[in-house]
Design a protein around this motif. Structure first.
Motif, mmCIF file in Angstrom:
data_model
loop_
_atom_site.group_PDB
_atom_site.id
_atom_site.type_symbol
_atom_site.label_atom_id
_atom_site.label_comp_id
_atom_site.label_asym_id
_atom_site.label_seq_id
_atom_site.Cartn_x
_atom_site.Cartn_y
_atom_site.Cartn_z
ATOM 1 N N ARG A 1 8.492 -22.341 22.274
ATOM 2 C CA ARG A 1 8.119 -23.033 21.038
ATOM 3 C C ARG A 1 8.564 -22.215 19.821
ATOM 4 N NH1 ARG A 1 2.845 -26.050 19.945
ATOM 5 N NH2 ARG A 1 2.398 -25.349 22.045
ATOM 6 N N TYR B 1 5.398 -28.966 25.002
ATOM 7 C CA TYR B 1 5.230 -27.592 25.476
ATOM 8 C C TYR B 1 4.027 -27.477 26.402
ATOM 9 C CZ TYR B 1 8.160 -26.828 21.381
ATOM 10 O OH TYR B 1 9.159 -26.893 20.448
ATOM 11 N N GLU C 1 3.329 -21.916 25.400
ATOM 12 C CA GLU C 1 4.461 -21.638 24.505
ATOM 13 C C GLU C 1 5.813 -22.023 25.112
ATOM 14 O OE1 GLU C 1 4.431 -20.572 21.231
ATOM 15 O OE2 GLU C 1 2.349 -21.166 21.531
#
Length: 186
Positions: free
Chosen positions: A57, A94, A97
């Motif tokens: 991310r 996601y 992360e």
């Protein structure tokens, strides 16, 4: 059999060859996807690569900034340019992360957000697959998946490619690609 009992005769050898060729021809059903590629498919631009086997991310947000929450909670969506200056939506999902899904698509509903399109063009590599191109440009590692297309309803053409760590899809109508999607394996 020949006189020594060890070597098969010509007719038996030929029968085995014919059966083997029939088996090889029919080994995969027409609905089964082709064998997996040896490397991941990536939704790529020169700014950022969406690779469901390794992108985070933080990498996406560093390149593209904050996203708009669309089409549902958990999705992070941006607008980008397509061929002929089309406005496409690029959505990421996601797990923690880690990027686990990326989709690039031509919005089909009126309620799609009217986001300002970034001057970025994305394509799936390997293969240089883009929205707006005919499905005939899909590389051989993409195979038709008509049963899934019937369930989704919005696309009459659907193709799947498997790769280590996930699967990729190219979907379209009237033989033109309108959606590209990558999903990580669970």
């Amino acid at each position: 059999m020949s006189g020594d009992g060890d070597a098969p005769d010509f007719a038996m050898t030929r029968a085995v060859e014919i059966l083997a060729s029939i088996y090889e021809r029919n080994r995969r059903s027409p609905q089964a996807p082709p064998p997996a590629t040896d490397r991941p498919l990536v939704l790529f631009s020169e700014t950022v690569a969406f690779d469901v086997t390794r992108t985070t991310r933080a990498q996406v947000e560093r390149a593209l900034g904050t996203a708009f929450a669309y089409p549902a909670r958990g999705w992070h969506t941006y607008a980008v340019r397509g061929d002929r200056s089309q406005r496409l939506l690029l959505s990421a999902f996601y797990s923690g992360e880690r990027l686990i899904s990326a989709e690039l698509y031509l919005p089909k509903v009126k309620r799609a957000p009217n986001l300002q399109a970034r001057d970025l063009r994305f394509r799936v590599i390997p293969g240089e697959i883009e929205i707006g191109k005919p499905v005939t440009v899909l590389p051989e590692h993409f195979g038709p998946v008509s049963a899934l297309a019937e369930k989704l309803g919005a696309y009459e053409n659907m193709f799947e490619a498997r790769f280590p760590g996930g699967a990729g899809y190219a979907m379209g109508n009237a033989g033109i690609i309108e959606r590209l999607a990558l999903y990580a394996s669970s």
